[in-house]
Design a protein around this motif. Structure first.
Motif, PDB file in Angstrom:
ATOM      1  N   LEU A  31      38.981  41.071  26.987  1.00 50.66           N
ATOM      2  CA  LEU A  31      38.292  42.261  27.482  1.00 50.66           C
ATOM      3  C   LEU A  31      38.870  43.548  26.907  1.00 50.66           C
ATOM      4  O   LEU A  31      38.148  44.512  26.648  1.00 50.66           O
ATOM      5  CB  LEU A  31      38.376  42.314  29.019  1.00 50.66           C
ATOM      6  N   GLN A  32      40.176  43.561  26.705  1.00 46.30           N
ATOM      7  CA  GLN A  32      40.855  44.796  26.319  1.00 46.30           C
ATOM      8  C   GLN A  32      41.041  44.952  24.815  1.00 46.30           C
ATOM      9  O   GLN A  32      41.571  45.965  24.364  1.00 46.30           O
ATOM     10  CB  GLN A  32      42.244  44.845  26.992  1.00 46.30           C
ATOM     11  N   ALA A  33      40.632  43.972  24.039  1.00 46.03           N
ATOM     12  CA  ALA A  33      40.822  44.039  22.591  1.00 46.03           C
ATOM     13  C   ALA A  33      40.156  45.286  22.021  1.00 46.03           C
ATOM     14  O   ALA A  33      39.004  45.587  22.305  1.00 46.03           O
ATOM     15  CB  ALA A  33      40.237  42.780  21.931  1.00 46.03           C
ATOM     16  N   GLY A  37      52.372  34.477  23.252  1.00 46.04           N
ATOM     17  CA  GLY A  37      51.618  33.573  22.390  1.00 46.04           C
ATOM     18  C   GLY A  37      50.294  33.139  22.978  1.00 46.04           C
ATOM     19  O   GLY A  37      49.822  32.034  22.712  1.00 46.04           O
ATOM     20  N   VAL A  38      49.660  34.021  23.760  1.00 50.89           N
ATOM     21  CA  VAL A  38      48.365  33.711  24.378  1.00 50.89           C
ATOM     22  C   VAL A  38      47.258  34.348  23.550  1.00 50.89           C
ATOM     23  O   VAL A  38      47.248  35.573  23.357  1.00 50.89           O
ATOM     24  CB  VAL A  38      48.310  34.231  25.833  1.00 50.89           C
ATOM     25  N   ALA A  39      46.324  33.543  23.077  1.00 45.87           N
ATOM     26  CA  ALA A  39      45.207  34.060  22.290  1.00 45.87           C
ATOM     27  C   ALA A  39      44.104  34.542  23.221  1.00 45.87           C
ATOM     28  O   ALA A  39      43.915  33.998  24.320  1.00 45.87           O
ATOM     29  CB  ALA A  39      44.660  32.961  21.371  1.00 45.87           C
ATOM     30  N   PRO A  40      43.359  35.573  22.836  1.00 46.99           N
ATOM     31  CA  PRO A  40      42.222  36.027  23.648  1.00 46.99           C
ATOM     32  C   PRO A  40      41.254  34.881  23.924  1.00 46.99           C
ATOM     33  O   PRO A  40      41.077  33.985  23.092  1.00 46.99           O
ATOM     34  CB  PRO A  40      41.572  37.114  22.784  1.00 46.99           C
ATOM     35  N   ALA A  41      40.611  34.907  25.086  1.00 42.18           N
ATOM     36  CA  ALA A  41      39.717  33.827  25.493  1.00 42.18           C
ATOM     37  C   ALA A  41      38.469  33.751  24.626  1.00 42.18           C
ATOM     38  O   ALA A  41      37.737  32.765  24.691  1.00 42.18           O
ATOM     39  CB  ALA A  41      39.321  34.012  26.960  1.00 42.18           C
ATOM     40  N   GLY A  42      38.218  34.766  23.848  1.00 37.80           N
ATOM     41  CA  GLY A  42      37.045  34.801  22.991  1.00 37.80           C
ATOM     42  C   GLY A  42      36.826  36.208  22.496  1.00 37.80           C
ATOM     43  O   GLY A  42      37.666  37.087  22.674  1.00 37.80           O
ATOM     44  N   VAL A  43      35.658  36.410  21.880  1.00 32.02           N
ATOM     45  CA  VAL A  43      35.299  37.739  21.382  1.00 32.02           C
ATOM     46  C   VAL A  43      34.411  38.422  22.407  1.00 32.02           C
ATOM     47  O   VAL A  43      33.390  37.872  22.831  1.00 32.02           O
ATOM     48  CB  VAL A  43      34.582  37.645  20.021  1.00 32.02           C
ATOM     49  N   ALA A  44      34.798  39.626  22.815  1.00 30.85           N
ATOM     50  CA  ALA A  44      34.029  40.361  23.810  1.00 30.85           C
ATOM     51  C   ALA A  44      32.817  41.032  23.163  1.00 30.85           C
ATOM     52  O   ALA A  44      32.922  41.640  22.102  1.00 30.85           O
ATOM     53  CB  ALA A  44      34.904  41.412  24.478  1.00 30.85           C
ATOM     54  N   THR A  45      31.654  40.885  23.802  1.00 31.67           N
ATOM     55  CA  THR A  45      30.434  41.558  23.352  1.00 31.67           C
ATOM     56  C   THR A  45      29.868  42.362  24.525  1.00 31.67           C
ATOM     57  O   THR A  45      30.196  42.116  25.681  1.00 31.67           O
ATOM     58  CB  THR A  45      29.388  40.542  22.868  1.00 31.67           C
ATOM     59  N   ASP A  46      28.989  43.288  24.201  1.00 30.99           N
ATOM     60  CA  ASP A  46      28.369  44.151  25.220  1.00 30.99           C
ATOM     61  C   ASP A  46      29.426  44.833  26.086  1.00 30.99           C
ATOM     62  O   ASP A  46      29.226  45.008  27.299  1.00 30.99           O
ATOM     63  CB  ASP A  46      27.408  43.340  26.117  1.00 30.99           C
ATOM     64  N   ALA A  47      30.540  45.190  25.473  1.00 37.15           N
ATOM     65  CA  ALA A  47      31.622  45.815  26.237  1.00 37.15           C
ATOM     66  C   ALA A  47      31.228  47.231  26.656  1.00 37.15           C
ATOM     67  O   ALA A  47      30.595  47.969  25.894  1.00 37.15           O
ATOM     68  CB  ALA A  47      32.898  45.860  25.405  1.00 37.15           C
ATOM     69  N   ARG A  48      31.600  47.587  27.871  1.00 41.34           N
ATOM     70  CA  ARG A  48      31.344  48.948  28.346  1.00 41.34           C
ATOM     71  C   ARG A  48      32.474  49.361  29.286  1.00 41.34           C
ATOM     72  O   ARG A  48      32.963  48.573  30.091  1.00 41.34           O
ATOM     73  CB  ARG A  48      30.001  49.048  29.072  1.00 41.34           C
ATOM     74  N   ALA A  49      32.898  50.592  29.123  1.00 45.37           N
ATOM     75  CA  ALA A  49      33.921  51.150  30.000  1.00 45.37           C
ATOM     76  C   ALA A  49      33.231  51.892  31.130  1.00 45.37           C
ATOM     77  O   ALA A  49      32.279  52.643  30.910  1.00 45.37           O
ATOM     78  CB  ALA A  49      34.824  52.092  29.223  1.00 45.37           C
ATOM     79  N   VAL A  50      33.701  51.663  32.342  1.00 43.64           N
ATOM     80  CA  VAL A  50      33.188  52.363  33.515  1.00 43.64           C
ATOM     81  C   VAL A  50      34.245  53.391  33.905  1.00 43.64           C
ATOM     82  O   VAL A  50      35.327  53.012  34.376  1.00 43.64           O
ATOM     83  CB  VAL A  50      32.929  51.380  34.682  1.00 43.64           C
ATOM     84  N   PRO A  51      34.000  54.676  33.665  1.00 45.99           N
ATOM     85  CA  PRO A  51      35.027  55.705  33.851  1.00 45.99           C
ATOM     86  C   PRO A  51      35.704  55.633  35.215  1.00 45.99           C
ATOM     87  O   PRO A  51      35.051  55.631  36.255  1.00 45.99           O
ATOM     88  CB  PRO A  51      34.243  57.018  33.692  1.00 45.99           C
ATOM     89  N   THR A  96      30.989  40.630  27.972  1.00 46.71           N
ATOM     90  CA  THR A  96      30.655  39.210  27.961  1.00 46.71           C
ATOM     91  C   THR A  96      31.601  38.516  26.997  1.00 46.71           C
ATOM     92  O   THR A  96      31.699  38.905  25.821  1.00 46.71           O
ATOM     93  CB  THR A  96      29.201  38.983  27.525  1.00 46.71           C
ATOM     94  N   VAL A  97      32.300  37.503  27.484  1.00 45.84           N
ATOM     95  CA  VAL A  97      33.270  36.774  26.674  1.00 45.84           C
ATOM     96  C   VAL A  97      32.874  35.294  26.666  1.00 45.84           C
ATOM     97  O   VAL A  97      32.950  34.624  27.705  1.00 45.84           O
ATOM     98  CB  VAL A  97      34.705  36.924  27.216  1.00 45.84           C
ATOM     99  N   ASP A  98      32.413  34.822  25.507  1.00 47.58           N
ATOM    100  CA  ASP A  98      31.957  33.429  25.387  1.00 47.58           C
ATOM    101  C   ASP A  98      30.965  33.058  26.480  1.00 47.58           C
ATOM    102  O   ASP A  98      31.065  32.011  27.125  1.00 47.58           O
ATOM    103  CB  ASP A  98      33.157  32.473  25.424  1.00 47.58           C
ATOM    104  N   GLY A  99      29.996  33.943  26.713  1.00 47.42           N
ATOM    105  CA  GLY A  99      28.941  33.665  27.676  1.00 47.42           C
ATOM    106  C   GLY A  99      29.321  33.968  29.118  1.00 47.42           C
ATOM    107  O   GLY A  99      28.477  33.822  30.018  1.00 47.42           O
ATOM    108  N   ARG A 100      30.548  34.367  29.369  1.00 49.48           N
ATOM    109  CA  ARG A 100      31.000  34.697  30.739  1.00 49.48           C
ATOM    110  C   ARG A 100      30.969  36.212  30.932  1.00 49.48           C
ATOM    111  O   ARG A 100      31.541  36.957  30.131  1.00 49.48           O
ATOM    112  CB  ARG A 100      32.411  34.171  30.980  1.00 49.48           C
ATOM    113  N   ALA A 101      30.310  36.675  31.992  1.00 49.84           N
ATOM    114  CA  ALA A 101      30.242  38.107  32.299  1.00 49.84           C
ATOM    115  C   ALA A 101      31.483  38.485  33.101  1.00 49.84           C
ATOM    116  O   ALA A 101      31.582  38.180  34.287  1.00 49.84           O
ATOM    117  CB  ALA A 101      28.973  38.423  33.087  1.00 49.84           C
ATOM    118  N   LEU A 102      32.449  39.097  32.430  1.00 53.28           N
ATOM    119  CA  LEU A 102      33.727  39.425  33.052  1.00 53.28           C
ATOM    120  C   LEU A 102      33.871  40.919  33.264  1.00 53.28           C
ATOM    121  O   LEU A 102      33.305  41.728  32.522  1.00 53.28           O
ATOM    122  CB  LEU A 102      34.886  38.913  32.194  1.00 53.28           C
TER     123      LEU A 102
END
Length: 346
Positions: free
Chosen positions: A65-67, A85-99, A106-112
């Motif tokens: 999420l924070q990448a 040594g922890v790799a990100p769970a996936g590539v985040a898409t549709d990222a948006r910051a809420v002030p 969305t990370v690998d189909g999961r809305a986080l």
């Protein structure tokens, strides 16, 4: 302003110097202003699994999420993930910051989403009592707690875990608050952080009043509220989110270690990021205002005494000219005494 600049206090214009002597309330942002702004991850716990596996899963999701973010908390998550040594769970898409609340993607189909207690409360996320108690203990220690949640099929987000962050209070923060109290200035902490962390910092520093979980837009409204009480209010901040509050205050004071937006909105910039310079800025403004009044008084006295004597022919023109010159010299000499001002020395 030359004496102030030598101390690392840049005053934008004469109006700011004039208004600053009337300041009787100073509102501080917390992160990056009173604290170092270099957060570290102190806890990562899963809601449904304990131990190392749960921690790594939460950390992996948080890193995804924070990448790419430059936020201090994001840097802390990414640094912890690299260190362990922890790799990100996936590539985040549709990222948006809420002030003021957090970030969602969305990370690998999961809305986080990863964010504050306030955001979780507004999103009706159910927090299990054991984890809520753990968060309360962390907040009482002055930690910033963020929650990881996942939304599925339009249902209310389900909690996946928590991340807690620690930050170090600047060594000069207590000096700043004590100096302001000695000047008769009331101090206020205005933070978007949770109430527990904000109160812990305020208690450690002796700050008079605390407002926590304040959104960026609400900071400006809070400053206006303080001004409505007839007070002259200064706001001290360093981030983009502080810019509206800096502009709303009678005097905005920005840290040079912060963003360009904050410095542009402020009338005074502290070049060393030292909160103790806030009291120095007020002190030099009060001393300058006192010098102006003294100089006006003596100029008035010279004229009150000299003009009637000259009109009555009792004052020799040579003496009158010398007195006028001495008047100018005394005014300049009195003003130059400000060059000896050293501030608090911090």
């Amino acid at each position: 302003t030359g004496a102030a600049a030598r101390r690392g206090i840049l005053i934008k214009d004469a109006e700011m110097l004039e208004v600053a002597h009337r300041i009787d309330v100073v509102a501080f942002d917390k992160t990056g202003t009173l604290t170092e702004g270099r957060a570290t991850l102190v806890a990562a716990e899963a809601a449904d699994a304990g131990g190392t596996a749960g921690r790594r899963a939460v950390l992996a999701a948080g890193a995804a999420l924070q990448a790419g973010s430059s936020h201090p908390l994001a840097r802390a998550v990414l640094e912890a993930a690299r260190r362990e040594g922890v790799a990100p769970a996936g590539v985040a898409t549709d990222a948006r910051a809420v002030p003021g609340l957090g970030v969602a993607a969305t990370v690998d189909g999961r809305a986080l989403r990863l964010g504050s207690t306030r955001w979780m409360r507004e999103s009706r996320v159910d927090i299990p009592p054991p984890l809520a108690e753990r968060a309360a203990r962390l907040e009482a220690e002055g930690r910033t707690v963020s929650w990881l949640a996942e939304t599925r099929d339009g249902m209310a987000p389900a909690l996946r875990g928590l991340l807690a962050f620690g930050d170090v209070v600047k060594p000069t923060a207590r000096v700043a608050v004590d100096a302001l109290r000695a000047q008769g200035v009331r101090t206020v902490l205005v933070s978007g952080d949770n109430a527990g962390a904000a109160r812990a910092v305020a208690r450690a520093l002796g700050i008079d009043e605390v407002h926590a979980e304040v959104l960026p837009a609400d900071k400006a409204a809070l400053i206006e509220q303080l001004r409505a009480d007839g007070r002259t209010v200064a706001m001290v901040g360093d981030g983009i989110n502080d810019a509206p509050a800096l502009a709303a205050a009678d005097v905005g004071i920005a840290m040079s270690t912060g963003t360009d937006v904050a410095m542009h909105a402020a009338g005074i910039t502290l070049m060393r990021g030292n909160p103790a310079l806030v009291a120095d800025a007020i002190d030099i403004s009060r001393r300058t205002w006192a010098k102006i009044r003294q100089n006006l008084f003596w100029a008035f006295v010279y004229n009150v005494v000299g003009l009637p004597l000259a009109a009555l022919g009792l004052l020799d023109p040579m003496i009158a000219g010398a007195a006028m010159a001495f008047s100018s010299v005394s005014v300049v000499a009195n003003a130059l005494l400000l060059r000896r001002w050293k501030g608090t020395g911090t």
